[in-house]
Design an enzyme around this catalytic site. Structure first.
Site, PDB file in Angstrom:
ATOM      1  N   ASN A 109       0.707  -1.108  -0.019  1.00  0.00           N
ATOM      2  CA  ASN A 109      -0.147  -0.072   0.060  1.00  0.00           C
ATOM      3  C   ASN A 109       0.874   1.164   0.111  1.00  0.00           C
ATOM      4  O   ASN A 109       1.465   1.617   1.214  1.00  0.00           O
ATOM      5  CB  ASN A 109      -0.986   0.096   1.335  1.00  0.00           C
ATOM      6  N   ARG A 158      -2.386  -1.534  -3.890  1.00  0.00           N
ATOM      7  CA  ARG A 158      -3.330  -0.603  -3.859  1.00  0.00           C
ATOM      8  C   ARG A 158      -2.974   0.493  -4.980  1.00  0.00           C
ATOM      9  O   ARG A 158      -1.792   1.039  -5.130  1.00  0.00           O
ATOM     10  CB  ARG A 158      -3.162   0.269  -2.680  1.00  0.00           C
ATOM     11  N   HIS A 188      -9.622   6.379  -1.495  1.00  0.00           N
ATOM     12  CA  HIS A 188      -9.685   5.935  -0.079  1.00  0.00           C
ATOM     13  C   HIS A 188     -10.712   4.716   0.005  1.00  0.00           C
ATOM     14  O   HIS A 188     -11.030   4.482   1.198  1.00  0.00           O
ATOM     15  CB  HIS A 188      -9.572   6.885   1.050  1.00  0.00           C
ATOM     16  N   ARG A 242      -1.960  18.786  -0.524  1.00  0.00           N
ATOM     17  CA  ARG A 242      -2.889  19.279  -1.318  1.00  0.00           C
ATOM     18  C   ARG A 242      -4.126  20.179  -0.880  1.00  0.00           C
ATOM     19  O   ARG A 242      -4.246  20.180   0.400  1.00  0.00           O
ATOM     20  CB  ARG A 242      -3.745  17.963  -1.817  1.00  0.00           C
ATOM     21  N   GLU A 267      -6.392  -1.584   5.164  1.00  0.00           N
ATOM     22  CA  GLU A 267      -6.760  -1.770   3.755  1.00  0.00           C
ATOM     23  C   GLU A 267      -5.988  -2.944   3.319  1.00  0.00           C
ATOM     24  O   GLU A 267      -6.356  -3.462   2.201  1.00  0.00           O
ATOM     25  CB  GLU A 267      -6.061  -0.535   2.939  1.00  0.00           C
TER      26      GLU A 267
END
Length: 396
Positions: free
Chosen positions: A7, A90, A179, A239, A383
């Protein structure tokens, strides 16, 4: 079957090696602060726990460190890379090309590359992970699991932009959301824990280097803050989050910026870095704010304010709220930000217990007060196990 899950985030690599289908974790770890000050490699198996500060300037170097740990004669868990039958990756942006988990081939890699411009901090890192893994594990199947998949249940009103129809019909310009693997995992864990009747309306808040918030109704995503690319919505590490489009035209037409410079500004020089002047890691920002740094305190205030705005937005869309979930690195560990987000929210029945909140959660934890009508949960995201499940299902 041994499946390695990678990931790769904007400044980190999480990894876990699983025995499937039992979901037994053979080893796990994290490479963090890639390209930042004092990068660290963490490794944990049944018999060993190792934390090291290493010089890691990019994701390729980070992945190479991970493999060295796996193969180490003293504390490694495999004798040969051939023991790993699949590597699950991922991948952040699947565009309109991918709505399901896929085996990686040249066409898939080409598509992932084509989407670099839509997720410039993530898809290149995801792609790099695939290329390095192909070289290190030549006999393993490489599998891509896309962050956009969970949000495919959004209604048209949520994913369509108010621009001419042809841009959706001919160019697939729409809200995709990201996500998704994390939002899916934690919302499912909440529904198991609370029961379906008490978890019909959930807001999941994923806070890390990248941030997003999702409205989940009856286990399905119905809206999310990230859109066509992973820039909109909440304030993130580097960001900007939501911004008036007019600013972009002003930067180009009146201040002399090129489009590439504006893109770089919004993707890599904004968010918490832009607000603090140099810091993107919430741990560092909170530490400086505690020392009295006004810019860092203001950045935290703005981050919490934006999250609260979205909570109100999604409560309106859901027409109610059963639970709020904090997850990912910042959500699971930032006592300060959770308190700021949940303060002065009593109109919605949201009330945090400061003593319960004083925790860096390693398991599902309730942190609401006795009087709170809404459950406030910290749920560590996983995840990796979700990616391992999907990879195993695809192979079999």
């Amino acid at each position: 079957m041994k499946i390695l899950v990678l990931n790769s985030g904007s400044s980190s690599i999480k990894y876990q090696l699983f025995n499937m289908p039992s979901e037994e974790v053979i080893c796990s770890g994290l490479v963090e602060r890639i390209g930042l000050t004092n990068p660290e490699v963490h490794y944990k198996s049944k018999n060993h726990k190792i934390d090291r500060v290493c010089m890691i300037t990019n994701h390729k170097e980070g992945l190479e460190k991970v493999v060295k740990f796996l193969l180490d004669e003293e504390f490694g868990v495999i004798k040969s890379t051939s023991e790993i039958e699949a590597v699950g990756h991922r991948v952040v942006h699947g565009g309109s090309s991918f709505s399901d988990t896929v085996l990686v081939d040249d066409k898939v890699k080409d598509k992932i590359q084509e989407l670099f411009s839509l997720a410039p901090q993530h898809n290149p890192a995801n792609y790099e992970g695939i290329i390095v893994a192909e070289n290190i594990f030549p006999n393993a199947k490489q599998i891509a699991v896309f962050d956009t998949a969970f949000h495919q249940t959004m209604p048209l009103e949520a994913y369509k932009y108010a621009i001419p129809n042809k841009f959706l019909e001919e160019h697939n310009i729409r809200r995709y959301g990201f996500h998704g693997t994390s939002h899916k995992y934690v919302s499912e864990q909440a529904r198991i824990y609370l029961g379906e009747e008490k978890s019909k309306k959930i807001i999941t808040i994923h806070l890390g280097g990248g941030c997003s918030i999702t409205a989940v109704e009856d286990g399905k995503s119905i809206n999310t803050s990230l859109g066509f690319g992973p820039v909109s919505g909440l304030i993130m590490g580097s960001r900007s989050g939501d911004i008036d489009q007019s600013i972009i035209f002003h930067l180009v037409n009146n201040l002399g910026y090129s489009l590439d410079e504006v893109n770089n500004l919004l993707q890599k020089e904004s968010g918490m870095i832009g607000l603090t002047g140099c810091l993107s890691d919430y741990r560092d920002i909170e530490a400086e704010a505690l020392k009295g740094d006004e810019k860092c305190q203001q950045a935290l205030n703005m981050s919490a304010y934006r999250i609260k705005q979205y909570i109100g937005n999604y409560i309106a869309i859901l027409n109610g709220i059963d639970a709020i979930i904090f997850t990912a690195g910042v959500g699971e560990n930032s006592i300060v930000l959770r308190k700021m987000v949940c303060s002065d929210m009593d109109f919605f029945g949201i009330e945090i217990d400061e003593e319960k909140n004083n925790i860096k959660a390693r398991a599902l934890t309730e942190i609401q007060s006795a009087n709170s009508k809404v459950k406030i949960l910290i749920i560590p995201t996983n995840e990796e196990v979700e990616i391992a499940k999907q990879s195993y299902q695809l192979i079999n």
